[in-house]
Design an enzyme around this catalytic site. Structure first.
Site, short mmCIF file in Angstrom:
data_model
loop_
_atom_site.label_atom_id
_atom_site.label_comp_id
_atom_site.label_asym_id
_atom_site.label_seq_id
_atom_site.Cartn_x
_atom_site.Cartn_y
_atom_site.Cartn_z
N ASP A 173 0.82 -1.21 0.00
CA ASP A 173 0.00 0.00 0.00
C ASP A 173 0.86 1.26 0.00
O ASP A 173 0.62 2.19 -0.77
CB ASP A 173 -0.92 0.01 1.23
N VAL A 174 1.82 1.30 0.89
CA VAL A 174 2.61 2.52 1.05
C VAL A 174 3.50 2.77 -0.17
O VAL A 174 3.58 3.89 -0.68
CB VAL A 174 3.44 2.45 2.34
#
Length: 392
Positions: free
Chosen positions: A156-157
Site C-alpha cells: 500500500d505505502v
C-alpha cells in the site's frame, strides 16, 4: 476517492507538499475510521493518512451524487482513486469520461494488478499482493520457513508513493502540453519495482562465486553488546573488502589467514562461525555508543535495533521535526509522523491541519468550488446524496 491506505497515502503526500486535497468519502465511511486507538471518534490510523485534507461525504451510487462529483472534477487538477477496476465506469465516472469533461485533469487509478490484463477482476489488499510478489516468501526464509506476514503494509505505502510520483510527473508534463492523462498504477508492479533483489531471482546464467550475490543483506550481523542492547552492522562480513573492515574492527586481522575465512566461498561455508566470532567481540563492548565508535572507524555503519516508535522519541527526531502533533478534535493532540522533505528554497512542507470528520466540509467545499448555496446543500443532505457524521 480512496480509502484505507494506498490512495490515502498518495493524497497525504500531495497534501504535505501543499496541495488542497479533498477526500470524497462514501456514506459508510473509510474503514480506518473504525480502528483504534481512537478519541473523540477520530482514529489515529485515519488521522495519520488523512490529516490536512478537507472532507466531503458523497453517495456516488446516486445519480445526483455522481453529478456533484462531475462538477467537482470540472474544477479539479487531480483525481486519485483506488477502487477495483471497473467500479468507476459502473458509476458513470470512468476516468476517460472525466478527462473528456476536463482535458487538463489527471486521474491516477491504484489497483492490485492494473486496469487491464488477466487479473483485472482479482480482489487485492497489501498482504495479498505481497504474497504474490514473493515478499512473504523472501521474509519467511529467515524465519525457519514458518509462513507469517509482517505487520507493515508495504504494498500500500510503496504504491501510494509511486502514484504520487506519477501525479507530480503528469503535472509537470501538463505545464508543457496543457493536457491531462490517466495514470494506471498496479500494486503488484510497485512491489516488483521496490524489490532490489528481483534481478537476482530473474537471473538465468552462471555466477562468480567469489562475490556475494545481490549483497545478501539478510546475512548482515545483528548482535548484542554488554548492556544487552542489539545492533545491526551494514555490510556482509564475508564480502571482499567488508570482511577486512570487520576483522580490523574486532582487532583480529589474522582471521584472513584462517583457511575457513580465506575466500568468499569459504567464508560463506563458515558464515555461522564468522558471525559468532563477531558476536563474541560485541559482547565485550560496553554499550552501543562505544560499539559504533569502533566500527565507524573502519567504515562500517551501525544502527541500534530500536523498539517500534523509539526513533520517533529521540533527540534526532525532535531536531528534524520528524513527528508532528495534530488535534485529536478535542482539547488534546496526538503524535503523527511528519513528511520527510526539507527544501532549501520554497515554502515549508509537511503535515498541516487536522483530521476532519466525514462530510465535515460539505458546505464549505461545495460553496467554494461550485457556488452551491445553503438551500442546495440542505436539499442534497435531505435526499441522502450528501451526509456527515460528527461525534455525539
Amino acid at each position: 476517492m480512496s480509502r484505507v491506505l494506498s490512495g490515502p497515502h498518495c493524497g497525504r503526500i500531495l497534501a504535505d507538499l501543499g496541495a488542497d486535497v479533498i477526500k470524497v468519502e462514501p456514506p459508510d465511511g473509510d474503514l480506518t475510521r473504525f480502528s483504534t486507538p481512537r478519541r473523540h471518534s477520530m482514529s489515529t490510523y485515519y488521522s495519520q493518512q488523512n490529516a490536512g485534507k478537507r472532507n466531503v461525504s458523497l453517495d456516488l451510487s446516486t445519480a445526483a451524487g455522481a453529478d456533484v462529483f462531475r462538477e467537482m472534477v470540472d474544477v479539479a487538477d487531480v483525481v486519485v482513486e483506488n477502487y477495483r477496476p471497473g467500479v468507476l465506469a459502473r458509476l458513470g465516472l470512468a476516468p476517460s469520461d472525466l478527462i473528456e469533461r476536463n482535458p487538463r485533469l489527471i486521474v491516477v487509478s491504484i489497483s492490485g494488478y492494473g486496469q487491464d490484463g488477466p487479473w483485472i477482476d482479482r480482489r487485492a489488499y497489501a498482504p495479498v499482493v505481497e504474497a504474490e510478489a514473493g515478499v512473504i516468501d523472501i521474509q519467511n526464509r529467515r524465519r525457519s520457513g514458518r509462513k507469517t506476514k509482517d505487520p507493515l503494509s508495504h504494498a500500500d505505502v510503496y504504491t501510494g508513493m509511486d502514484a504520487a510520483s506519477g501525479v507530480l510527473a503528469a503535472l509537470f508534463q501538463r505545464e508543457r502540453t496543457g493536457r491531462g492523462q490517466w495514470i494506471d498504477v498496479a500494486m503488484a508492479q510497485s512491489m516488483m519495482y521496490a524489490n532490489e533483489h528481483l534481478h537476482d531471482a530473474l537471473w538465468e546464467g552462471e555466477d562468480d562465486p567469489s562475490w556475494i550475490r545481490s549483497f545478501r543483506p539478510d546475512d548482515y550481523a545483528v548482535m548484542a553488546v554488554a548492556n544487552g542492547e542489539s545492533l545491526v552492522v551494514s555490510g556482509h562480513p564475508a564480502e571482499r573488502g567488508t570482511f577486512e573492515f570487520f576483522t580490523a574492527a574486532i582487532g583480529q586481522p589474522e582471521l584472513g589467514d584462517d583457511p575457513r575465512f580465506a575466500t568468499v566461498e569459504s567464508r560463506l561455508d563458515h558464515l555461522d562461525e564468522l558471525q559468532q566470532i563477531i558476536a563474541d567481540f560485541a559482547a565485550t563492548v560496553p554499550d552501543p555508543e562505544t560499539f559504533e565508535q569502533i566500527f565507524s572507524k573502519h567504515r562500517l555503519a551501525v544502527g541500534r535495533v530500536r523498539a517500534h516508535g523509539e526513533l520517533a522519541r529521540t533527540d534526532w527526531a525532535a531536531e528534524r521535526d520528524a513527528v508532528v502533533r495534530v488535534s485529536d478534535r478535542g482539547d488534546e493532540t496526538v503524535a503523527l509522523p511528519n513528511a520527510p522533505w526539507k527544501f532549501s528554497d520554497g515554502p515549508g512542507v509537511g503535515l498541516v491541519g487536522e483530521p476532519r470528520y466525514r462530510g465535515e466540509d460539505n458546505r464549505q467545499v461545495l460553496a467554494e468550488l461550485l457556488g452551491y448555496d445553503d438551500a442546495r446543500v440542505d436539499a442534497l443532505e435531505a435526499d441522502g446524496v450528501l451526509s456527515h457524521h460528527r461525534p455525539r
